[in-house]
Design a protein around this motif. Structure first.
Motif, mmCIF file in Angstrom:
data_model
loop_
_atom_site.group_PDB
_atom_site.id
_atom_site.type_symbol
_atom_site.label_atom_id
_atom_site.label_comp_id
_atom_site.label_asym_id
_atom_site.label_seq_id
_atom_site.Cartn_x
_atom_site.Cartn_y
_atom_site.Cartn_z
ATOM 1 N N GLU A 13 0.838 -1.202 0.000
ATOM 2 C CA GLU A 13 0.000 0.000 0.000
ATOM 3 C C GLU A 13 0.873 1.253 0.000
ATOM 4 N N ASP A 35 2.314 1.685 -3.480
ATOM 5 C CA ASP A 35 1.323 2.204 -4.440
ATOM 6 C C ASP A 35 1.072 3.697 -4.263
ATOM 7 N N LYS A 36 1.119 4.190 -3.039
ATOM 8 C CA LYS A 36 0.779 5.588 -2.782
ATOM 9 C C LYS A 36 1.977 6.527 -2.834
ATOM 10 N N SER A 40 -1.837 12.218 4.284
ATOM 11 C CA SER A 40 -1.269 11.035 3.642
ATOM 12 C C SER A 40 -0.010 11.392 2.858
ATOM 13 N N ASP A 87 3.854 10.284 3.825
ATOM 14 C CA ASP A 87 4.688 9.598 2.836
ATOM 15 C C ASP A 87 6.016 10.334 2.654
#
Length: 190
Positions: free
Chosen positions: A9, A12-13, A141, A145
């Motif tokens: 995950e 992917d982000k 988010s 990241d």
């Protein structure tokens, strides 16, 4: 509640540049550990041999053991002199500090590499906010990241700097032992 539950995950982000930065920092971390442990073991063995040599000289030996670093310089010269021992100390310092430049470079550059990944990732987050209606979840988010790259850069830098200081101290200890052997031999030669 964590932002990313799995590595897939997160992958992917994440922004591609952030992933590249994390890959580079991973290689740096492996290199830092390899350099440190290789040099630490070799310096510890060298220090043990020089300690043994110094002990034999201090206990009255007029000849340095063949395994000592100074023996290579004494064999090539017919007369003991302070300049000979200075040259031996310089040579030992050069040999003992191999790898320290790379550790120093990694310690000083990895925070900037991590920061680069952070900036690029935050720019990507702002681009994403501009294309969609941005909420705090999108911002949080993206920033989360991005900060992983900065934290990784600092993490690698901490190890590189710490290892650099430990090895630098070991090299100093080693050259001190070699200098003491030279001084002890010169005092006997007088």
């Amino acid at each position: 509640m964590p932002m990313f539950h799995t590595f897939a995950e997160y992958y992917d982000k994440s922004h591609p540049v952030t992933l590249l930065v994390l890959l580079i920092l991973s290689f740096y971390f492996i290199a830092v550990n390899w350099i440190f442990f290789y040099r630490l073991f070799s310096l510890n063995q060298w220090i043990a041999a020089e300690n043994q040599s110094l002990e034999s000289v201090l206990l009255g030996a007029y000849k340095i053991p063949d395994f000592a670093y100074l023996s290579y310089f004494i064999k090539s010269s017919s007369k003991l002199s302070p300049s000979l021992f200075d040259m031996a100390t310089y040579s030992a310092t050069k040999e003992a500090t191999k790898g320290l430049v790379l550790l120093s470079i990694i310690a000083s550059t990895t925070p900037f590499i991590g920061l680069f990944g952070t900036v690029v990732s935050i720019l990507g987050t702002f681009e994403h906010i501009g294309q969609a209606s941005g909420t705090m979840n999108i911002i949080a988010s993206g920033v989360s990241d991005a900060l992983v790259a900065t934290a990784s850069g600092i993490f690698v830098a901490i190890f590189a700097y710490t290892y650099h200081q430990i090895l630098k101290r070991k090299a100093f200890e080693l050259t001190g032992l070699i200098r003491m052997q030279g001084d002890a031999l010169l005092s006997k030669d007088l």
